[in-house]
Design a protein around this motif. Structure first.
Motif, PDB file in Angstrom:
ATOM      1  N   ARG A 117       0.677  -1.125   0.332  1.00  0.00           N
ATOM      2  CA  ARG A 117       0.262  -0.239   0.118  1.00  0.00           C
ATOM      3  C   ARG A 117       0.526   1.004   0.053  1.00  0.00           C
ATOM      4  O   ARG A 117       1.641   1.619   0.433  1.00  0.00           O
ATOM      5  CB  ARG A 117      -0.865  -0.122   1.609  1.00  0.00           C
ATOM      6  N   LEU A 145       0.844  11.892  -4.391  1.00  0.00           N
ATOM      7  CA  LEU A 145       0.000  10.647  -3.893  1.00  0.00           C
ATOM      8  C   LEU A 145      -0.339  10.853  -5.314  1.00  0.00           C
ATOM      9  O   LEU A 145      -1.200   9.709  -5.935  1.00  0.00           O
ATOM     10  CB  LEU A 145      -0.871  10.559  -3.097  1.00  0.00           C
ATOM     11  N   ASN A 146      -1.343  12.077  -5.745  1.00  0.00           N
ATOM     12  CA  ASN A 146      -2.441  11.820  -6.533  1.00  0.00           C
ATOM     13  C   ASN A 146      -1.531  11.429  -7.984  1.00  0.00           C
ATOM     14  O   ASN A 146      -2.351  10.665  -8.691  1.00  0.00           O
ATOM     15  CB  ASN A 146      -3.276  12.780  -6.690  1.00  0.00           C
ATOM     16  N   GLN A 149      -0.614   8.302  -8.423  1.00  0.00           N
ATOM     17  CA  GLN A 149      -2.031   7.088  -8.415  1.00  0.00           C
ATOM     18  C   GLN A 149      -2.455   6.947 -10.300  1.00  0.00           C
ATOM     19  O   GLN A 149      -3.009   5.623 -10.561  1.00  0.00           O
ATOM     20  CB  GLN A 149      -3.678   7.619  -7.471  1.00  0.00           C
ATOM     21  N   LYS A 150      -2.156   8.278 -10.579  1.00  0.00           N
ATOM     22  CA  LYS A 150      -2.862   8.412 -11.956  1.00  0.00           C
ATOM     23  C   LYS A 150      -1.227   7.438 -12.783  1.00  0.00           C
ATOM     24  O   LYS A 150      -2.239   7.375 -13.993  1.00  0.00           O
ATOM     25  CB  LYS A 150      -2.797   9.263 -12.544  1.00  0.00           C
ATOM     26  N   PRO A 153      -0.816   2.528 -11.354  1.00  0.00           N
ATOM     27  CA  PRO A 153      -2.403   1.993 -10.302  1.00  0.00           C
ATOM     28  C   PRO A 153      -2.049   1.517  -8.607  1.00  0.00           C
ATOM     29  O   PRO A 153      -2.574   0.421  -8.710  1.00  0.00           O
ATOM     30  CB  PRO A 153      -3.314   1.482 -10.758  1.00  0.00           C
ATOM     31  N   ARG A 155      -2.286  -0.117  -5.221  1.00  0.00           N
ATOM     32  CA  ARG A 155      -3.669   0.813  -3.633  1.00  0.00           C
ATOM     33  C   ARG A 155      -3.344   1.479  -2.397  1.00  0.00           C
ATOM     34  O   ARG A 155      -1.893   1.694  -2.962  1.00  0.00           O
ATOM     35  CB  ARG A 155      -4.199  -0.310  -3.066  1.00  0.00           C
ATOM     36  N   GLN A 156      -3.845   2.230  -2.803  1.00  0.00           N
ATOM     37  CA  GLN A 156      -3.632   3.701  -1.302  1.00  0.00           C
ATOM     38  C   GLN A 156      -4.770   3.971  -0.597  1.00  0.00           C
ATOM     39  O   GLN A 156      -5.046   3.870   0.765  1.00  0.00           O
ATOM     40  CB  GLN A 156      -4.009   5.173  -1.999  1.00  0.00           C
ATOM     41  N   GLN A 171     -11.854   3.658  -7.528  1.00  0.00           N
ATOM     42  CA  GLN A 171     -10.622   4.172  -7.694  1.00  0.00           C
ATOM     43  C   GLN A 171     -10.749   2.547  -9.016  1.00  0.00           C
ATOM     44  O   GLN A 171      -9.469   3.241  -9.812  1.00  0.00           O
ATOM     45  CB  GLN A 171      -9.797   3.568  -6.916  1.00  0.00           C
ATOM     46  N   ARG A 176      -7.378   4.285 -11.727  1.00  0.00           N
ATOM     47  CA  ARG A 176      -6.280   3.940 -10.468  1.00  0.00           C
ATOM     48  C   ARG A 176      -6.290   3.157  -9.322  1.00  0.00           C
ATOM     49  O   ARG A 176      -5.152   3.228  -8.924  1.00  0.00           O
ATOM     50  CB  ARG A 176      -6.926   5.210  -9.692  1.00  0.00           C
ATOM     51  N   CYS A 177      -6.189   1.955  -9.276  1.00  0.00           N
ATOM     52  CA  CYS A 177      -6.724   0.849  -9.160  1.00  0.00           C
ATOM     53  C   CYS A 177      -6.409  -0.192 -10.035  1.00  0.00           C
ATOM     54  O   CYS A 177      -7.523  -0.184 -10.577  1.00  0.00           O
ATOM     55  CB  CYS A 177      -6.799   0.641  -8.035  1.00  0.00           C
ATOM     56  N   ASP A 193       4.716  -1.945 -10.927  1.00  0.00           N
ATOM     57  CA  ASP A 193       4.070  -0.997 -10.735  1.00  0.00           C
ATOM     58  C   ASP A 193       4.919  -1.146  -9.401  1.00  0.00           C
ATOM     59  O   ASP A 193       4.722   0.387  -9.049  1.00  0.00           O
ATOM     60  CB  ASP A 193       2.949  -0.947 -10.840  1.00  0.00           C
TER      61      ASP A 193
END
Length: 606
Positions: A117, A145-146, A149-150, A153, A155-156, A171, A176-177, A193
């Motif tokens: 994570r 972080l934003n 995530q783009k 992918p 997980r956050q 997401q 994004r996931c 990733d």
């Protein structure tokens, strides 16, 4: 505070060693007013009491000294660390104080899990995994972080959310996931990733782009054009992030620290650069004594800000520091790696410093314009209320309740520097008739000013009451009963139409009403304080009301424990059934005596 008896330093100075250490100066109330470190305690401390040219700051300090204490250390670097800890603990009046004492935030990657994570972290780094940073602010972390995530992918979501998923969340739907929670991606593909995230955050973004380019070309050769298009989009996004964050010529981890001083207002600007990426900047306004130079401010700021934290390998500073080698040694020892402080800058580094200085100048201008506005507001209040001097402290009280339920009074404080939130207080009001605002105000003011009479806290110059003449009379009665002098009570009423700008001021001791012009700076300040007191009271009331509504009224009955309450609920099916029951019905429940049944019935039915 004036000295009752002049301090004689000779007995203390005769016993001082020539070793390094820390000295503490106390006033006649026993409060620490200054903490300093010295390579030679005897020489350094003696210099304060020699007759000669001292600046106004040092003269004022020496004039307050009533006692001296020293702590001997092995090295000057050890003394610096102890000095830092003591300043944070005592916050002496004559030391440079850094108000924002938070730790830097980090990006955390939980590498020990099968599907790691990525998330935000602030505080001690105890968990297993990797920490990237530090970042200058939480906003910089969330923005990074934003962006990540783009592109990657990973997980956050929190582990508690992740473990209980039975289908993909939003997401996954927006790309994004990859939904590892429900097995939509293999552990090996997910690990790719994660590895790219680690490389990017470690400053190897070019290597990540090169690898993605090779994979894109391979996918195109295999005619897997959808995969090639996805990789192309990732590469484009990564390059945009690089354009936004790359600092030309950066090497390693560097913080750029500039100090600017204007009219005894100090600003320290910190730009954070990690592995060639500009992670943003943070502005600080440390509280400094008069006639303190930028070198001393920087020295104190760096010691307070970095000792006990994670300093970068190099600090670029705007002024040459005296005893900078000691500071380097202390930070290096504390951090476990070499830390350098550089002031003589050339080329690209000099341009970074000029950028930091420009930002510091801009922040100072903005701050001073805000302070100038505050000065105009206080000046206007002095004229409007015919005060002998400009008020230094305004306290405002307000009452909040819902039809008399969970009454809470608030006290907010405004000083010349702005809201003094450490002095905000709430008072839970009990023992009055529901909805009696006058009694509530009387109780809150009595509790506040009884403490002042007992020597706790600081007296306000203006006591602002949100209300009309009746509320103002309560304030006058409390001040008279407690024999409090020097506090002017003022009521602020919203006027007949209750529209902003039409407020009426009722001043204790005056029969006439004061109406300030809607554009009056003083009225704007009083409105701000009044609205803040209203907000603070409503928040406290809602919290208290919510807490009381979550608690059963049966819990308020003495002698009725948890087992008996449970037995009653089972017997009568709920609180309504218990309330309808008679004393005889209640007494039939096991464990409920006739006396307790009467008490329950009386409590629930008045």
């Amino acid at each position: 505070m004036s000295q009752t008896k002049p301090f004689d330093p000779d007995p203390v100075l005769k016993t001082l060693p020539t070793a390094p250490g820390v000295y503490r100066m106390f006033d006649d109330a026993g409060t620490v007013i200054y903490v300093g470190k010295a390579r030679n305690l005897k020489r350094r401390v003696s210099s304060y009491f020699r007759k000669g040219a001292h600046n106004a700051k040092t003269q004022a300090l020496v004039g307050q000294v009533a006692d001296l204490q020293v702590t001997v250390t092995h090295t000057e670097a050890e003394a610096l660390i102890l000095e830092n800890n003591l300043i944070k603990e005592h916050r002496p009046r004559y030391n440079v104080l850094l108000r924002d004492d938070k730790t830097y935030p980090f990006i955390y990657l939980s590498t020990q899990q099968d599907f790691p994570r990525l998330g935000f972290h602030r505080g001690q780094r105890r968990g297993e995994g990797r920490y990237f940073g530090p970042f200058p602010s939480s906003g910089a972390v969330r923005e990074t972080l934003n962006h990540l995530q783009k592109v990657f992918p990973v997980r956050q979501c929190r582990d508690s959310f992740y473990r209980h998923r039975t289908r993909p969340c939003l997401q996954y739907q927006i790309g994004r996931c990859t939904a590892p929670c429900v097995g939509y991606i293999s552990e090996a593909d997910y690990a790719k990733d994660v590895r790219h995230v680690e490389m990017f955050l470690s400053g190897q973004s070019n290597e990540v782009v090169d690898e993605l380019v090779r994979r894109m070309e391979a996918a195109a050769e295999d005619q897997d054009f959808e995969q090639a298009a996805r990789l192309r989009d990732r590469i484009t996004s990564l390059r945009r992030i690089q354009e936004r964050q790359y600092v030309s010529g950066a090497r390693g981890d560097v913080d750029v620290i500039a100090c600017r001083l204007r009219e005894n207002l100090a600003c320290v600007q910190v730009f954070v650069i990690r592995d060639g990426q500009n992670l943003g900047n943070q502005t600080y306004f440390p509280r400094v004594p008069p006639e303190t130079g930028p070198e001393e401010i920087l020295y104190g700021f760096i010691a307070r800000h970095y000792l006990g934290q994670s300093p970068p390998a190099e600090l670029l500073v705007s002024h040459e520091l005296e005893d900078g080698e000691v500071l380097e040694e202390a930070m290096s020892h504390d951090a476990g790696h070499r830390v350098r402080i550089s002031a003589r800058l050339r080329g690209e580094r000099r341009r970074w410093m000029e950028m930091a200085q420009r930002n510091a100048d801009h922040a100072l201008s903005a701050r001073m314009s805000g302070e100038a506005l505050m000065e105009r507001r206080f000046d206007d209040i002095q004229q409007a209320l015919s005060l002998e001097a400009i008020p230094e402290r305004i306290e405002c009280f307000d009452i909040s309740h819902t039809r008399g339920e969970a009454t809470v009074a608030s006290c907010v404080v405004m000083g010349r520097e702005g809201p003094i939130k450490d002095d905000y207080r709430r008072f839970n009001i009990d023992g009055i008739t529901d909805g009696d605002d006058y009694a509530a105000m009387h109780q809150a003011l009595t509790r506040r000013f009884q403490r002042l009479r007992d020597g706790e806290g600081t007296a306000p110059d203006v006591l602002l009451i949100d209300g009309g003449l009746g509320q103002l009379r309560q304030a006058e009665a409390v001040l008279e009963a407690l024999d409090i002098e020097g506090v002017l009570a003022v009521g602020i009423s919203k006027g007949p139409r209750r529209k902003p700008g039409e407020e009426v001021l009722l001043v204790s001791g005056r029969s006439d009403e004061i109406r300030l012009a809607p554009e009056s700076p003083g009225l704007h300040l009083l409105q701000q304080v009044r609205d803040e007191a209203h907000r603070f009271a409503i928040t406290g009331h809602r919290n208290r009301r919510g807490k009381s509504r979550q608690q059963s009224s049966l819990e308020e009955i003495p002698g009725l424990g948890a087992k008996r309450r449970q037995a009653l609920m089972k017997q009568f099916g709920g609180l309504k059934g218990i309330k309808r029951a008679g004393v005889e019905d209640l007494s039939r429940v096991q464990g409920i005596s006739t006396a307790l049944a009467e008490r329950i019935h009386g409590h629930l039915n008045g």
